[in-house]
Scaffold this active site. Structure first.
Site, mmCIF file in Angstrom:
data_model
loop_
_atom_site.group_PDB
_atom_site.id
_atom_site.type_symbol
_atom_site.label_atom_id
_atom_site.label_comp_id
_atom_site.label_asym_id
_atom_site.label_seq_id
_atom_site.Cartn_x
_atom_site.Cartn_y
_atom_site.Cartn_z
ATOM 1 N N ASP A 161 2.222 -14.076 12.767
ATOM 2 C CA ASP A 161 0.981 -14.700 12.179
ATOM 3 C C ASP A 161 0.229 -13.647 11.664
ATOM 4 O O ASP A 161 -0.464 -13.100 12.348
ATOM 5 C CB ASP A 161 0.269 -15.578 13.037
ATOM 6 C CG ASP A 161 -0.656 -16.505 12.367
ATOM 7 O OD1 ASP A 161 -1.290 -16.144 11.382
ATOM 8 O OD2 ASP A 161 -1.170 -17.693 13.075
ATOM 9 N N HIS A 205 -2.673 9.971 -1.766
ATOM 10 C CA HIS A 205 -2.948 8.799 -2.214
ATOM 11 C C HIS A 205 -3.019 9.010 -3.774
ATOM 12 O O HIS A 205 -2.799 7.855 -4.461
ATOM 13 C CB HIS A 205 -4.545 8.150 -1.711
ATOM 14 C CG HIS A 205 -4.157 7.654 -0.464
ATOM 15 N ND1 HIS A 205 -4.245 6.030 -0.503
ATOM 16 C CD2 HIS A 205 -4.077 7.712 1.025
ATOM 17 C CE1 HIS A 205 -3.897 5.624 0.867
ATOM 18 N NE2 HIS A 205 -3.857 6.430 1.627
ATOM 19 N N LYS A 217 -7.795 -15.497 16.316
ATOM 20 C CA LYS A 217 -8.130 -15.155 14.821
ATOM 21 C C LYS A 217 -9.366 -14.956 14.468
ATOM 22 O O LYS A 217 -10.013 -14.959 13.457
ATOM 23 C CB LYS A 217 -7.317 -16.344 13.924
ATOM 24 C CG LYS A 217 -6.022 -16.599 14.125
ATOM 25 C CD LYS A 217 -5.705 -17.777 13.129
ATOM 26 C CE LYS A 217 -4.133 -18.104 13.270
ATOM 27 N NZ LYS A 217 -3.797 -18.710 14.441
ATOM 28 N N GLU A 258 0.852 -0.949 -0.137
ATOM 29 C CA GLU A 258 -0.207 0.024 -0.110
ATOM 30 C C GLU A 258 0.779 1.217 -0.034
ATOM 31 O O GLU A 258 1.555 1.516 0.861
ATOM 32 C CB GLU A 258 -0.817 0.190 1.293
ATOM 33 C CG GLU A 258 -1.940 1.346 1.181
ATOM 34 C CD GLU A 258 -2.836 1.349 2.441
ATOM 35 O OE1 GLU A 258 -3.287 2.396 2.908
ATOM 36 O OE2 GLU A 258 -2.885 0.155 3.033
#
Length: 589
Positions: free
Chosen positions: A476, A574, A400, A268
């Site tokens: 993770d 952006h 998670k 990004e």
């Protein structure tokens, strides 16, 4: 391509004296002198060894129980001792000598190797090491050329070239055979590493088979330049390549009077630049401070009883402080670092959910806490035989996935990080003012998130920074979900001139050992932060420091993004840094 080779006989021309030597050497065997077949003899001595050992241990226990001196030996015990010594001598002679000889080998003359077909076959059939180069200029049996004295090199050159050409043709044929077997389904793709003994070759063959099966090209996916042995049985199964993610550096982040250069792996645009601007503002204002509130990984099994009453009895037993020491003793024996901190229970009908919390040193700790929980479940089965374990994880952990229990109780490392940004820094570096930041934070991160019904999402983009640091540091990525739980607070201080900003993150799940942290790239990023591996002084400080760095990086990212929003710079930045101009040009053409 290099493949694991069968014993090569085609490289030797027929009629050479090597065959006769091989036949002569294999005509007589040491096992021919045994009265029984070799497998029966081995079985006999194995049975004798274990039977006699059991008898002697049983007699030894009886003597201790009856207070009989150990040196008083009966005739049967004496015979058992003789048989034990005989079986040990045979087993050591049969297995031990061969093992020692395999470690200590003589250095034969190189020309003797050329005349010994067995030596060539043994070298040629040996498995190449995992992740060896996939294009090998010489087959293994040609490595003997390096041992040939210099004066014989010219005489040996013709033999080397002939064997090289013959072996190359065999390699290509064998590669093709394996690929066809994988495509046909006769050879499972997951078994290539164990069958070939070469992880890089297995990935290359699996990749080619996949392209033939799907008809799609993987040319853009890199294969070479990665240590596939390092992920075998640990990080990834059935690899066909690796994905490249660029790593940028934000910083220096001045946190607790120490500077850190923060690695961020992301695709990004603007993310690293924005976080870097936040680090600059924090640095210019004297730095940030972080405090670790909690450190404990959780696992919550679910068990079922015949009635809710029995489930409640176990709940009261587990939450009774009188029983904690016993349960902790059972739990802690699973690991040197895992230490039980507490147990919290919840009941749903006749089902009981037990949330175990334990410290895990420098590891993230999921496996560690799971082993400890299994020990406790086995222990509880004695007093609660009607307990039916439904699963080692009952989602009360909760791993998670967004969950209120993590937001309220915490999971992993709970960290708060704060900084006071000076008025002149807000104006010059962040291009906005304190009042605008405070108002926007209230409307966006607090009220706006409440309107959206957010769970732990009272922030601007904490997950952006958490994910980027996690990928770079071998964490993770899926645990970004609960690790990104964050509430960002802003307040005007010092008569409204300066800005107090803080982030509170109750469930940062990180580790500096295990998992992806041992990979070369991720290990380098951890080393950059000074948290590589386990701490030598005491268990835990490296992982706790990594959690604090994550929180400090989130603080910088929140500060910069909120400033861009308050100043109306988001769209402009952006459009400048986060557009794929190549794709746009293709579409326009």
């Amino acid at each position: 391509m290099d493949v694991r080779r069968r014993p090569v006989t085609k490289t030797l021309t027929a009629g050479e004296p090597l065959k006769s030597q091989n036949q002569h050497s294999s005509s007589l065997k040491a096992s021919d002198a045994l009265p029984l077949p070799l497998y029966l003899t081995n079985g006999l001595f194995f049975t004798m060894f274990f039977s006699v050992m059991y008898f002697l241990l049983h007699r030894w226990r009886e003597k201790i129980r009856n207070s009989v001196p150990l040196h008083v030996v009966t005739l049967s015990e004496l015979a058992a001792l003789v048989l034990l010594v005989a079986s040990v001598i045979y087993l050591l002679g049969f297995f031990g000598i061969g093992f020692v000889q395999s470690l200590i080998r003589p250095s034969p003359d190189s020309w003797d190797i050329l005349e010994d077909d067995n030596a060539i076959l043994e070298e040629d059939s040996r498995c190449e090491p995992c992740a060896a180069a996939i294009d090998c200029s010489l087959p293994p049996n040609l490595k003997i050329a390096r041992m040939v004295p210099q004066k014989h090199k010219s005489a040996f050159a013709d033999v080397v070239e002939e064997q090289k050409q013959s072996a190359s043709a065999t390699i290509i044929d064998e590669d093709e055979e394996i690929i066809n077997a994988v495509v046909a389904g006769t050879t499972p793709s997951y078994s290539l590493e164990s069958k070939l003994g070469d992880c890089l070759k297995a990935a290359a063959i699996r990749r080619e088979a996949l392209q033939r099966i799907t008809g799609k090209s993987l040319d853009g996916l890199p294969l070479d330049g990665f240590d596939y042995e390092s992920i075998l049985g640990q990080c990834c199964e059935m690899p066909v390549g690796y994905v490249q993610v660029p790593v940028g550096i934000a910083g220096p982040l001045l946190l607790n009077e120490t500077e850190y250069s923060v690695p961020m792996a992301t695709t990004e645009g603007c993310l690293v630049a924005s976080t870097n601007r936040g680090c600059k503002a924090i640095y210019a204002s004297g730095g940030a401070t972080s405090v670790l509130l909690k450190d404990g990984m959780t696992r919550a099994p679910v068990v079922r009883f015949g009635s809710a009453k029995r489930a409640a009895e176990l709940k009261f037993f587990l939450e009774d402080p009188m029983n904690f020491e016993t349960l902790a003793l059972v739990f802690n024996k699973s690991s040197r670092f895992g230490r039980l901190q507490g147990i919290k229970c919840a009941i749903a009908g006749k089902n009981l959910y037990m949330r175990f919390t334990c410290s895990t040193g420098d590891a993230m700790g999921m496996n560690m806490v799971s082993k400890g929980v299994q020990n406790v479940l086995d222990f509880l089965q004695n007093d609660f035989p009607d307990m039916d374990v439904m699963g080692i994880s009952g989602n009360y952990c909760s791993d998670k996935k967004p969950a209120a229990v993590n937001w309220i109780e915490g999971r992993g490392k709970s960290v708060v990080c704060e900084a006071i940004i000076k008025e002149e820094v807000v104006k010059k570096v962040l291009k906005t003012n304190v009042a605008a930041l405070v108002e926007l934070n209230m409307l966006k991160n607090l009220a706006g998130s409440a309107v959206a019904g957010a769970l732990g999402g009272f922030n601007a983009h904490a997950s952006n920074i958490v994910s980027a640091v996690y990928v770079a540091a071998g964490q993770d990525p899926a645990q970004n979900i609960e690790s990104s739980h964050c509430i960002t607070m802003m307040e005007a201080v010092n008569d409204g001139k300066d800005l107090h900003i803080s982030v509170t993150m109750p469930s940062i799940e990180v580790g500096t050992v295990g998992g992806g942290t041992q990979l070369a790239s991720q290990s380098a990023c951890l080393n950059l932060l000074g948290v590589k591996g386990a701490s030598k002084e005491s268990p835990g400080p490296n992982s706790r420091l990594l959690a604090s760095i994550v929180a400090g990086s989130v603080l910088a990212g929140e500060l910069s993004l909120m400033s861009a929003l308050a100043a109306g710079q988001l769209v402009k930045s952006h459009m400048k840094f986060n557009r794929s101009s190549k794709d746009v040009s293709k579409l326009s053409s």
